[in-house]
Scaffold this active site. Structure first.
Site, PDB file in Angstrom:
ATOM      1  CG  HIS A  17       7.552  -2.742   0.193  1.00  0.00           C
ATOM      2  ND1 HIS A  17       7.611  -2.636   1.570  1.00  0.00           N
ATOM      3  CD2 HIS A  17       6.238  -2.694  -0.129  1.00  0.00           C
ATOM      4  CE1 HIS A  17       6.383  -2.504   2.054  1.00  0.00           C
ATOM      5  NE2 HIS A  17       5.529  -2.546   1.048  1.00  0.00           N
ATOM      6  CE  LYS A  41      -4.766   5.410   5.567  1.00  0.00           C
ATOM      7  NZ  LYS A  41      -4.532   4.495   4.456  1.00  0.00           N
ATOM      8  NE  ARG A  90       0.460  -8.432  -0.511  1.00  0.00           N
ATOM      9  CZ  ARG A  90       0.180  -7.603   0.476  1.00  0.00           C
ATOM     10  NH1 ARG A  90       0.994  -7.518   1.498  1.00  0.00           N
ATOM     11  NH2 ARG A  90      -0.905  -6.870   0.449  1.00  0.00           N
ATOM     12  CB  SER A 127       4.540  -3.055   6.229  1.00  0.00           C
ATOM     13  OG  SER A 127       5.316  -2.789   5.093  1.00  0.00           O
TER      14      SER A 127
HETATM   15  O1  PNS Z   1       1.141   0.554   1.248  1.00  0.00           O
HETATM   16  P1  PNS Z   1      -0.296   0.963   1.128  1.00  0.00           P
HETATM   17  O2  PNS Z   1      -0.835   1.430   2.464  1.00  0.00           O
HETATM   18  O3  PNS Z   1      -1.144  -0.063   0.458  1.00  0.00           O
HETATM   19  O4  PNS Z   1      -0.281   2.258   0.163  1.00  0.00           O
HETATM   20  C1  PNS Z   1      -1.482   2.861  -0.206  1.00  0.00           C
HETATM   21  C2  PNS Z   1      -1.228   4.118  -1.042  1.00  0.00           C
HETATM   22  C3  PNS Z   1      -0.402   5.140  -0.265  1.00  0.00           C
HETATM   23  C4  PNS Z   1      -0.492   3.739  -2.324  1.00  0.00           C
HETATM   24  C5  PNS Z   1      -2.637   4.654  -1.388  1.00  0.00           C
HETATM   25  O5  PNS Z   1      -3.375   4.793  -0.216  1.00  0.00           O
HETATM   26  C6  PNS Z   1      -2.607   5.987  -2.104  1.00  0.00           C
HETATM   27  O6  PNS Z   1      -2.331   6.038  -3.286  1.00  0.00           O
HETATM   28  N1  PNS Z   1      -2.886   7.083  -1.351  1.00  0.00           N
HETATM   29  C7  PNS Z   1      -2.872   8.419  -1.878  1.00  0.00           C
HETATM   30  C8  PNS Z   1      -4.278   9.017  -1.903  1.00  0.00           C
HETATM   31  C9  PNS Z   1      -4.952   8.712  -3.220  1.00  0.00           C
HETATM   32  O7  PNS Z   1      -4.459   9.021  -4.293  1.00  0.00           O
HETATM   33  N2  PNS Z   1      -6.107   8.056  -3.104  1.00  0.00           N
HETATM   34  C10 PNS Z   1      -6.874   7.597  -4.247  1.00  0.00           C
HETATM   35  C11 PNS Z   1      -6.485   6.174  -4.590  1.00  0.00           C
HETATM   36  S1  PNS Z   1      -7.488   5.532  -5.863  1.00  0.00           S
END
Ligand code: PNS
Length: 165
Positions: A17, A41, A90, A127
């Protein structure tokens, strides 16, 4: 001002990150690390802990700030005048889901997603894997900053560093 978000759960932040955030900081005037704090979550670390670890990890970058968000990422971006989302890729396996999210986000708001290829040394890093390896006492000292290693050790109840061996 060109402002970008680096979103994620960061449970916890890894060196992968930090690599992406640092490179985003070279491309944009300001980078806002956006920590998703969705209460539904299950996480190892609380939002406050994740934000605290990130804040310490990015302290070396003067144009990087950290903030939590709940709800839609695009709402967070619009509230803060952010026009770009930076995501690390990645491997090709990341691409399908990331493309879908990028397209959904750009359908919701005028926000572009910029994909940055992960540095090869971090291409396997996640993670979730760090937590799994650390849970069973594996060495994750090269994968996370020292202060995160200490928090993992506290939380999981045993050392996860190289000097265990
Ligand atoms: O580290 P992660 O778990 O891959 O992060 C995911 C994250 C938090 C970036 C994604 O779940 C997110 O943007 N959540 C916010 C809700 C949202 O906007 N959802 C629509 C995504 S298209």
């Amino acid at each position: 001002m060109r402002r970008a978000a680096c979103p994620g759960s960061f449970d916890p932040v890894t060196n992968g990150h930090i690599d992406i955030i640092g490179r985003a900081a070279l491309l944009f005037d300001e980078v806002v690390v956006a920590v998703g704090v969705n209460a539904s979550k299950q996480r190892l670390f609380s939002p406050e802990e994740r934000i605290g670890m990130l804040t310490e990890a990015v302290a070396v970058y003067p144009n990087v700030v950290v903030g939590g968000f709940e709800g839609l990422l695009t709402d967070f971006c619009q509230e803060r005048g952010i026009s770009a989302i930076v995501k690390g890729l990645r491997a090709v396996t990341d691409f399908d889901y990331e493309l879908q999210m990028a397209q959904m986000n750009s359908s919701l708001a005028p926000v572009e997603t910029v994909f940055v290829p992960t540095s090869p040394e971090y291409s396997f890093l996640a993670s979730s894997l760090v937590k799994e390896v650390a849970t069973f006492g594996g060495d994750v000292s090269r994968l996370v900053p020292g202060h995160v290693l200490n928090r993992l050790t506290e939380r999981l109840g045993h050392r996860s560093g190289a000097d265990d061996a």
